[in-house]
Design a protein around this motif. Sequence first.
Motif, PDB file in Angstrom:
ATOM      1  N   GLN A   1      33.477 -94.992 -18.800  1.00 38.50           N
ATOM      2  CA  GLN A   1      33.124 -93.837 -17.973  1.00 38.50           C
ATOM      3  C   GLN A   1      33.862 -92.583 -18.429  1.00 38.50           C
ATOM      4  O   GLN A   1      33.260 -91.524 -18.589  1.00 38.50           O
ATOM      5  N   THR A   2      35.151 -92.708 -18.633  1.00 38.15           N
ATOM      6  CA  THR A   2      35.944 -91.565 -19.086  1.00 38.15           C
ATOM      7  C   THR A   2      35.444 -91.071 -20.436  1.00 38.15           C
ATOM      8  O   THR A   2      35.242 -89.874 -20.650  1.00 38.15           O
ATOM      9  N   GLU A   3      35.192 -92.007 -21.343  1.00 36.04           N
ATOM     10  CA  GLU A   3      34.759 -91.639 -22.687  1.00 36.04           C
ATOM     11  C   GLU A   3      33.351 -91.045 -22.691  1.00 36.04           C
ATOM     12  O   GLU A   3      33.088 -90.076 -23.414  1.00 36.04           O
ATOM     13  N   VAL A   4      32.427 -91.597 -21.922  1.00 34.46           N
ATOM     14  CA  VAL A   4      31.054 -91.103 -21.933  1.00 34.46           C
ATOM     15  C   VAL A   4      30.963 -89.717 -21.305  1.00 34.46           C
ATOM     16  O   VAL A   4      30.189 -88.868 -21.762  1.00 34.46           O
ATOM     17  N   VAL A   5      31.746 -89.459 -20.276  1.00 33.61           N
ATOM     18  CA  VAL A   5      31.754 -88.134 -19.650  1.00 33.61           C
ATOM     19  C   VAL A   5      32.293 -87.101 -20.643  1.00 33.61           C
ATOM     20  O   VAL A   5      31.719 -86.017 -20.796  1.00 33.61           O
ATOM     21  N   ASP A   6      33.376 -87.433 -21.338  1.00 35.52           N
ATOM     22  CA  ASP A   6      33.935 -86.518 -22.342  1.00 35.52           C
ATOM     23  C   ASP A   6      32.941 -86.272 -23.473  1.00 35.52           C
ATOM     24  O   ASP A   6      32.748 -85.142 -23.908  1.00 35.52           O
ATOM     25  N   ALA A   7      32.304 -87.329 -23.958  1.00 36.71           N
ATOM     26  CA  ALA A   7      31.358 -87.214 -25.069  1.00 36.71           C
ATOM     27  C   ALA A   7      30.139 -86.383 -24.670  1.00 36.71           C
ATOM     28  O   ALA A   7      29.670 -85.542 -25.452  1.00 36.71           O
TER      29      ALA A   7
ATOM     30  N   ALA B   1      29.976 -84.069 -22.377  1.00 38.46           N
ATOM     31  CA  ALA B   1      30.412 -82.672 -22.279  1.00 38.46           C
ATOM     32  C   ALA B   1      30.433 -82.026 -23.659  1.00 38.46           C
ATOM     33  O   ALA B   1      29.916 -80.920 -23.853  1.00 38.46           O
ATOM     34  N   GLN B   2      30.999 -82.712 -24.628  1.00 36.03           N
ATOM     35  CA  GLN B   2      31.070 -82.183 -25.990  1.00 36.03           C
ATOM     36  C   GLN B   2      29.678 -82.009 -26.594  1.00 36.03           C
ATOM     37  O   GLN B   2      29.404 -81.012 -27.263  1.00 36.03           O
ATOM     38  N   GLU B   3      28.788 -82.965 -26.353  1.00 38.61           N
ATOM     39  CA  GLU B   3      27.416 -82.863 -26.870  1.00 38.61           C
ATOM     40  C   GLU B   3      26.704 -81.640 -26.297  1.00 38.61           C
ATOM     41  O   GLU B   3      25.970 -80.946 -27.006  1.00 38.61           O
ATOM     42  N   GLN B   4      26.913 -81.381 -25.023  1.00 36.76           N
ATOM     43  CA  GLN B   4      26.272 -80.224 -24.387  1.00 36.76           C
ATOM     44  C   GLN B   4      26.812 -78.913 -24.959  1.00 36.76           C
ATOM     45  O   GLN B   4      26.067 -77.945 -25.124  1.00 36.76           O
ATOM     46  N   VAL B   5      28.095 -78.884 -25.267  1.00 41.41           N
ATOM     47  CA  VAL B   5      28.683 -77.698 -25.900  1.00 41.41           C
ATOM     48  C   VAL B   5      28.098 -77.512 -27.298  1.00 41.41           C
ATOM     49  O   VAL B   5      27.669 -76.419 -27.676  1.00 41.41           O
ATOM     50  N   GLU B   6      28.054 -78.598 -28.079  1.00 43.65           N
ATOM     51  CA  GLU B   6      27.512 -78.532 -29.438  1.00 43.65           C
ATOM     52  C   GLU B   6      26.048 -78.119 -29.448  1.00 43.65           C
ATOM     53  O   GLU B   6      25.600 -77.419 -30.362  1.00 43.65           O
ATOM     54  N   ALA B   7      25.298 -78.537 -28.429  1.00 39.88           N
ATOM     55  CA  ALA B   7      23.886 -78.185 -28.342  1.00 39.88           C
ATOM     56  C   ALA B   7      23.686 -76.751 -27.855  1.00 39.88           C
ATOM     57  O   ALA B   7      22.573 -76.239 -27.897  1.00 39.88           O
ATOM     58  N   GLY B   8      24.758 -76.119 -27.393  1.00 37.60           N
ATOM     59  CA  GLY B   8      24.666 -74.746 -26.906  1.00 37.60           C
ATOM     60  C   GLY B   8      24.207 -74.637 -25.468  1.00 37.60           C
ATOM     61  O   GLY B   8      23.851 -73.564 -25.000  1.00 37.60           O
TER      62      GLY B   8
ATOM     63  N   ASP C   1      34.387 -74.210 -21.334  1.00 33.75           N
ATOM     64  CA  ASP C   1      35.135 -74.137 -20.072  1.00 33.75           C
ATOM     65  C   ASP C   1      34.463 -74.897 -18.931  1.00 33.75           C
ATOM     66  O   ASP C   1      35.142 -75.462 -18.081  1.00 33.75           O
ATOM     67  N   GLU C   2      33.159 -74.923 -18.914  1.00 27.23           N
ATOM     68  CA  GLU C   2      32.445 -75.554 -17.810  1.00 27.23           C
ATOM     69  C   GLU C   2      32.000 -76.984 -18.110  1.00 27.23           C
ATOM     70  O   GLU C   2      31.613 -77.720 -17.211  1.00 27.23           O
ATOM     71  N   ALA C   3      32.038 -77.385 -19.364  1.00 25.05           N
ATOM     72  CA  ALA C   3      31.389 -78.623 -19.802  1.00 25.05           C
ATOM     73  C   ALA C   3      31.915 -79.875 -19.107  1.00 25.05           C
ATOM     74  O   ALA C   3      31.118 -80.702 -18.647  1.00 25.05           O
ATOM     75  N   LEU C   4      33.215 -80.056 -19.046  1.00 24.01           N
ATOM     76  CA  LEU C   4      33.747 -81.290 -18.469  1.00 24.01           C
ATOM     77  C   LEU C   4      33.359 -81.433 -17.004  1.00 24.01           C
ATOM     78  O   LEU C   4      32.893 -82.506 -16.579  1.00 24.01           O
ATOM     79  N   GLY C   5      33.485 -80.373 -16.232  1.00 21.90           N
ATOM     80  CA  GLY C   5      33.108 -80.432 -14.819  1.00 21.90           C
ATOM     81  C   GLY C   5      31.631 -80.719 -14.623  1.00 21.90           C
ATOM     82  O   GLY C   5      31.250 -81.532 -13.775  1.00 21.90           O
ATOM     83  N   ARG C   6      30.793 -80.075 -15.423  1.00 21.58           N
ATOM     84  CA  ARG C   6      29.351 -80.312 -15.314  1.00 21.58           C
ATOM     85  C   ARG C   6      28.995 -81.732 -15.730  1.00 21.58           C
ATOM     86  O   ARG C   6      28.122 -82.364 -15.135  1.00 21.58           O
ATOM     87  N   SER C   7      29.662 -82.239 -16.756  1.00 20.47           N
ATOM     88  CA  SER C   7      29.412 -83.613 -17.189  1.00 20.47           C
ATOM     89  C   SER C   7      29.829 -84.604 -16.106  1.00 20.47           C
ATOM     90  O   SER C   7      29.119 -85.571 -15.826  1.00 20.47           O
TER      91      SER C   7
ATOM     92  N   ALA D   1      28.240 -88.402 -11.936  1.00 21.22           N
ATOM     93  CA  ALA D   1      28.359 -88.839 -10.542  1.00 21.22           C
ATOM     94  C   ALA D   1      26.998 -88.858  -9.847  1.00 21.22           C
ATOM     95  O   ALA D   1      26.727 -89.744  -9.029  1.00 21.22           O
ATOM     96  N   ALA D   2      26.129 -87.915 -10.187  1.00 25.29           N
ATOM     97  CA  ALA D   2      24.792 -87.883  -9.587  1.00 25.29           C
ATOM     98  C   ALA D   2      23.957 -89.083 -10.035  1.00 25.29           C
ATOM     99  O   ALA D   2      23.198 -89.641  -9.244  1.00 25.29           O
ATOM    100  N   LEU D   3      24.098 -89.477 -11.295  1.00 27.03           N
ATOM    101  CA  LEU D   3      23.351 -90.625 -11.804  1.00 27.03           C
ATOM    102  C   LEU D   3      23.922 -91.956 -11.331  1.00 27.03           C
ATOM    103  O   LEU D   3      23.188 -92.941 -11.226  1.00 27.03           O
ATOM    104  N   LEU D   4      25.224 -91.974 -11.096  1.00 27.66           N
ATOM    105  CA  LEU D   4      25.909 -93.222 -10.726  1.00 27.66           C
ATOM    106  C   LEU D   4      26.688 -93.052  -9.424  1.00 27.66           C
ATOM    107  O   LEU D   4      27.910 -93.163  -9.388  1.00 27.66           O
ATOM    108  N   PRO D   5      25.982 -92.811  -8.314  1.00 29.17           N
ATOM    109  CA  PRO D   5      26.691 -92.566  -7.058  1.00 29.17           C
ATOM    110  C   PRO D   5      27.526 -93.749  -6.581  1.00 29.17           C
ATOM    111  O   PRO D   5      28.486 -93.567  -5.838  1.00 29.17           O
TER     112      PRO D   5
END
Length: 171
Positions: free
Chosen positions: A18-24, A26-33, A38-44, A49-53
């Motif tokens: 879970q920790t690793e997939v959330v970090d990854a 976030a990074q993918e979303q940054v790389e994709a633009g 600054d916002e990526a980790l929180g959004r990830s 959490a929305a997908l896995l309540p």
Amino acid sequence: MIEVDVRAMSREEFDTWQTEVVDAYAQEQVEAGNWTADEALGRSQDANAALLPQGMDTPSMIFLLGLLADGTPIGRLWIGLTHPRGVAHCAFLYDIEVAAEHRGRGLGRALLTAGERVARERGAHALELNVFGYNTTALTLYGSAGYRVTTQQMRKDLRTSAGPDADTLAP
């Protein structure tokens, strides 16, 4: 092709993943633009959490650890049996990862095949996924495994390129 077996993740394996997939993600979303750093980790974290309540106990979600015949873990899969857009009988591959030290040996295809088998055994008629356009390794893997493009998003950064007709379209 090397055989890969899968089993359900343990609670400890899930927590680490879970920790690793959330970090990854976030990074993918940054790389994709899509997101700023600054916002990526929180959004990830929010998206996860929305997908896995209910975390690991969220209904219709499968979390698998890929193993070689000798028991060596080589990767992980996250498959949803309920498609996020409601496509009937179509599972969704949220995440597949082969550990860095095991890449380049055909294990991604073997892990994908094992995940497809589990989805089929659970009643799925198809498996769908999203892949970032810059991820040419994944695009090659999925294409060679029989996946086809069903939708495609494209983007142009308007801050860096005015385009061919910029002078004629001025207001």
